[in-house]
Design a protein around this motif. Structure first.
Motif, PDB file in Angstrom:
ATOM      1  N   ILE A  22       0.849  -1.224   0.133  1.00 23.99           N
ATOM      2  CA  ILE A  22       0.073  -0.099   0.098  1.00 23.99           C
ATOM      3  C   ILE A  22       0.819   1.361   0.133  1.00 23.99           C
ATOM      4  N   ALA A  23       1.790   1.358   0.904  1.00 22.42           N
ATOM      5  CA  ALA A  23       2.880   2.402   1.034  1.00 22.42           C
ATOM      6  C   ALA A  23       3.597   2.413  -0.493  1.00 22.42           C
ATOM      7  N   ALA A  24       3.922   1.749  -0.991  1.00 23.34           N
ATOM      8  CA  ALA A  24       4.557   1.600  -2.451  1.00 23.34           C
ATOM      9  C   ALA A  24       3.759   2.033  -3.579  1.00 23.34           C
ATOM     10  N   LEU A 136      11.405  10.268  -2.960  1.00 21.55           N
ATOM     11  CA  LEU A 136      10.263  10.130  -1.940  1.00 21.55           C
ATOM     12  C   LEU A 136      10.434   8.954  -1.127  1.00 21.55           C
ATOM     13  N   GLY A 137       9.785   9.289   0.176  1.00 26.04           N
ATOM     14  CA  GLY A 137       9.882   8.090   1.016  1.00 26.04           C
ATOM     15  C   GLY A 137       8.461   8.042   1.761  1.00 26.04           C
ATOM     16  N   HIS A 138       8.334   7.034   2.416  1.00 24.77           N
ATOM     17  CA  HIS A 138       7.013   6.821   3.166  1.00 24.77           C
ATOM     18  C   HIS A 138       7.193   6.927   4.799  1.00 24.77           C
ATOM     19  N   GLN A 139       6.369   7.588   5.472  1.00 23.13           N
ATOM     20  CA  GLN A 139       6.463   7.598   6.686  1.00 23.13           C
ATOM     21  C   GLN A 139       6.223   6.240   7.482  1.00 23.13           C
ATOM     22  N   ARG A 140       5.471   5.225   7.172  1.00 27.71           N
ATOM     23  CA  ARG A 140       5.241   4.047   7.879  1.00 27.71           C
ATOM     24  C   ARG A 140       6.116   2.970   7.272  1.00 27.71           C
ATOM     25  N   VAL A 141       6.660   3.133   6.141  1.00 28.58           N
ATOM     26  CA  VAL A 141       7.786   2.067   5.798  1.00 28.58           C
ATOM     27  C   VAL A 141       9.132   2.872   5.413  1.00 28.58           C
ATOM     28  N   PRO A 142      10.045   3.031   6.287  1.00 32.52           N
ATOM     29  CA  PRO A 142      11.168   4.103   5.910  1.00 32.52           C
ATOM     30  C   PRO A 142      11.901   3.567   5.114  1.00 32.52           C
ATOM     31  N   HIS A 143      12.175   2.089   4.876  1.00 31.48           N
ATOM     32  CA  HIS A 143      13.124   1.727   4.185  1.00 31.48           C
ATOM     33  C   HIS A 143      12.716   1.785   2.434  1.00 31.48           C
ATOM     34  N   LEU A 144      11.570   2.117   2.272  1.00 26.39           N
ATOM     35  CA  LEU A 144      10.988   2.380   1.052  1.00 26.39           C
ATOM     36  C   LEU A 144      11.302   3.794   0.116  1.00 26.39           C
ATOM     37  N   GLU A 145      11.840   3.745  -0.964  1.00 20.40           N
ATOM     38  CA  GLU A 145      11.807   5.028  -1.688  1.00 20.40           C
ATOM     39  C   GLU A 145      11.740   4.942  -3.037  1.00 20.40           C
TER      40      GLU A 145
END
Length: 169
Positions: A22-24, A136-145
């Motif tokens: 979902i974060a991706a 871009l990053g995501h607050q709930r999944v820090p390693h995702l960019e």
């Protein structure tokens, strides 16, 4: 009872993966929206024959949103210029720009944004080419960019460093 227990265990194990997916998708949606606004800004510059800019709202960070607006043709006209706004994007939480979104800063004026001249080229205030990236990053999944990269030919690409490490550099 055993079936319910197996379903509960399976659901608990798949929740982190589901949250990451979902974060991706949220990051990808913001990246595609940003790039489509940049394409629109470039096309408007070509169409109206004057500069068009994609800038952060109110001069703040990119996370607060951005706006596509016409630029002012000359420095003398800047004080009397009323830019025309076409699109804007509000807050993009929980997605954020890593590094504070310092990228796409004109080295001469210190202003953030992308200015497309009448020929559709991304240029700085002094006429130099702007080739850069926003991460871009995501607050709930820090390693995702995801990296949005503007190449020298004016092409954009979205790069996932976890999959395409060679293309992201």
């Amino acid at each position: 009872m055993a079936v319910v227990l197996i379903i509960a265990i399976t659901a608990a194990m798949s929740m982190p993966l589901l949250q990451e997916q979902i974060a991706a998708r949220e990051i990808d949606a913001i990246a595609r929206r940003f790039i489509s606004h940049a394409h629109f800004a470039r096309q408007q510059a070509l169409h109206i024959g004057q500069s068009v800019q994609l800038i952060p709202l109110k001069g703040g960070p990119w996370e607060e949103g951005w706006v596509v607006q016409s630029g002012c043709p000359t420095k003398q006209a800047e004080s009397s210029c009323q830019p025309k706004r076409w699109f804007s994007q509000g807050s993009i939480e929980p997605v954020y720009f890593k590094g504070g979104g310092r990228q796409f800063t004109d080295p001469h004026s210190g202003k953030r944004g992308i200015l497309f001249n009448a020929a559709g080229a991304a240029k700085t205030g002094q006429g130099g080419f702007v080739a850069n990236r926003l991460i871009l990053g995501h607050q709930r999944v820090p390693h995702l960019e995801r990296q949005m990269i503007l190449g020298s030919g004016g092409r954009w690409r979205i790069c996932d460093p976890s999959r395409d490490s060679k293309r992201c550099h």
